[in-house]
Design a protein around this motif. Structure first.
Motif, PDB file in Angstrom:
ATOM      1  N   GLY A 194      42.641  42.478  81.090  1.00 16.55           N
ATOM      2  CA  GLY A 194      41.841  43.741  80.745  1.00 16.55           C
ATOM      3  C   GLY A 194      42.485  44.652  79.916  1.00 16.55           C
ATOM      4  N   TYR A 195      43.897  44.699  80.028  1.00 18.91           N
ATOM      5  CA  TYR A 195      44.654  45.634  79.360  1.00 18.91           C
ATOM      6  C   TYR A 195      44.824  45.058  77.965  1.00 18.91           C
ATOM      7  N   GLU A 196      44.981  43.887  77.668  1.00 17.78           N
ATOM      8  CA  GLU A 196      45.144  43.079  76.366  1.00 17.78           C
ATOM      9  C   GLU A 196      43.766  43.333  75.574  1.00 17.78           C
ATOM     10  N   ARG A 197      42.634  43.140  76.370  1.00 16.25           N
ATOM     11  CA  ARG A 197      41.437  43.137  75.569  1.00 16.25           C
ATOM     12  C   ARG A 197      41.097  44.783  75.457  1.00 16.25           C
ATOM     13  N   GLY A 198      41.489  45.571  76.265  1.00 17.00           N
ATOM     14  CA  GLY A 198      41.489  46.932  75.682  1.00 17.00           C
ATOM     15  C   GLY A 198      42.221  47.332  74.583  1.00 17.00           C
ATOM     16  N   LYS A 199      43.448  46.899  74.410  1.00 14.98           N
ATOM     17  CA  LYS A 199      44.294  47.049  73.137  1.00 14.98           C
ATOM     18  C   LYS A 199      43.401  46.537  71.985  1.00 14.98           C
ATOM     19  N   GLN A 200      43.038  45.401  71.895  1.00 11.16           N
ATOM     20  CA  GLN A 200      42.267  44.705  70.938  1.00 11.16           C
ATOM     21  C   GLN A 200      41.154  45.530  70.558  1.00 11.16           C
ATOM     22  N   GLN A 201      40.391  46.052  71.401  1.00 11.77           N
ATOM     23  CA  GLN A 201      39.129  46.857  71.255  1.00 11.77           C
ATOM     24  C   GLN A 201      39.570  48.227  70.488  1.00 11.77           C
ATOM     25  N   GLN A 202      40.471  48.861  70.999  1.00 12.23           N
ATOM     26  CA  GLN A 202      41.183  50.040  70.389  1.00 12.23           C
ATOM     27  C   GLN A 202      41.514  49.839  68.765  1.00 12.23           C
ATOM     28  N   GLY A 203      42.400  48.531  68.840  1.00 14.94           N
ATOM     29  CA  GLY A 203      42.649  48.575  67.322  1.00 14.94           C
ATOM     30  C   GLY A 203      41.437  48.065  66.529  1.00 14.94           C
ATOM     31  N   LYS A 204      40.500  47.437  67.021  1.00 16.14           N
ATOM     32  CA  LYS A 204      39.245  47.274  66.049  1.00 16.14           C
ATOM     33  C   LYS A 204      38.675  48.736  65.838  1.00 16.14           C
ATOM     34  N   THR A 205      38.558  49.553  66.805  1.00 16.25           N
ATOM     35  CA  THR A 205      37.844  50.643  66.748  1.00 16.25           C
ATOM     36  C   THR A 205      38.358  51.614  65.531  1.00 16.25           C
ATOM     37  N   LEU A 206      39.706  51.490  65.688  1.00 18.32           N
ATOM     38  CA  LEU A 206      40.831  52.330  64.777  1.00 18.32           C
ATOM     39  C   LEU A 206      40.564  52.111  63.346  1.00 18.32           C
ATOM     40  N   VAL A 207      40.863  50.615  63.249  1.00 16.33           N
ATOM     41  CA  VAL A 207      40.724  50.207  61.779  1.00 16.33           C
ATOM     42  C   VAL A 207      39.506  50.350  61.381  1.00 16.33           C
ATOM     43  N   LEU A 208      38.381  49.736  61.931  1.00 16.22           N
ATOM     44  CA  LEU A 208      36.842  49.967  61.465  1.00 16.22           C
ATOM     45  C   LEU A 208      36.654  51.538  61.208  1.00 16.22           C
ATOM     46  N   GLN A 259      36.225  42.232  62.875  1.00 15.47           N
ATOM     47  CA  GLN A 259      35.914  42.040  64.214  1.00 15.47           C
ATOM     48  C   GLN A 259      36.724  40.800  64.837  1.00 15.47           C
ATOM     49  N   THR A 260      36.878  39.884  63.997  1.00 15.77           N
ATOM     50  CA  THR A 260      37.445  38.289  64.451  1.00 15.77           C
ATOM     51  C   THR A 260      38.900  38.390  64.406  1.00 15.77           C
ATOM     52  N   LEU A 261      39.611  39.358  63.877  1.00 13.03           N
ATOM     53  CA  LEU A 261      41.070  39.474  63.701  1.00 13.03           C
ATOM     54  C   LEU A 261      41.627  39.637  65.062  1.00 13.03           C
ATOM     55  N   PRO A 262      42.786  38.948  65.192  1.00 17.78           N
ATOM     56  CA  PRO A 262      43.559  39.111  66.317  1.00 17.78           C
ATOM     57  C   PRO A 262      44.473  40.619  66.206  1.00 17.78           C
ATOM     58  N   LEU A 263      44.955  41.181  67.202  1.00 21.34           N
ATOM     59  CA  LEU A 263      45.794  42.288  67.380  1.00 21.34           C
ATOM     60  C   LEU A 263      46.714  42.386  66.333  1.00 21.34           C
ATOM     61  N   GLU A 264      47.479  41.454  65.982  1.00 22.50           N
ATOM     62  CA  GLU A 264      48.607  41.596  65.206  1.00 22.50           C
ATOM     63  C   GLU A 264      48.181  41.911  63.622  1.00 22.50           C
ATOM     64  N   GLN A 265      46.896  41.253  63.356  1.00 17.69           N
ATOM     65  CA  GLN A 265      46.484  41.430  62.126  1.00 17.69           C
ATOM     66  C   GLN A 265      45.706  42.434  61.924  1.00 17.69           C
ATOM     67  N   LEU A 266      45.095  43.118  63.099  1.00 19.77           N
ATOM     68  CA  LEU A 266      44.562  44.352  62.898  1.00 19.77           C
ATOM     69  C   LEU A 266      45.414  45.302  62.618  1.00 19.77           C
TER      70      LEU A 266
END
Length: 78
Positions: A11-25, A45-52
């Motif tokens: 859940g923590y990792e998914r949350g970080k991923q979603q925050q990254g997507k939201t910020l970059v978008l 939306q398909t990018l992994p966290l490191e690429q975001l």
């Protein structure tokens, strides 16, 4: 000492991923003055966290939408 479960870690990792997507978008949306093509959004939306994170840094140097498209082409996970 507290421990977290595997479910909490996921859940923590998914949350970080979603925050990254939201910020970059959000940043890209502002940069292109509210027009970001849906297909480009989908690619981001398909990018992994490191690429975001890398995209977030790279967008500071973009001067045109073509820069974003070129970055995505060069960095999109196969």
């Amino acid at each position: 000492m507290s421990y977290i479960t595997i479910g909490e870690r996921i859940g923590y990792e998914r949350g970080k991923q979603q925050q990254g997507k939201t910020l970059v978008l959000s940043l890209l949306q502002k940069w292109v003055r509210d027009y970001l093509p849906q297909d480009v959004r989908g690619r981001i939306q398909t990018l992994p966290l490191e690429q975001l994170g890398a995209l977030g840094e790279a967008l500071l140097d973009f001067t045109a939408i073509e820069d974003l498209l070129n970055w995505l082409e060069a960095n999109q996970a196969a």
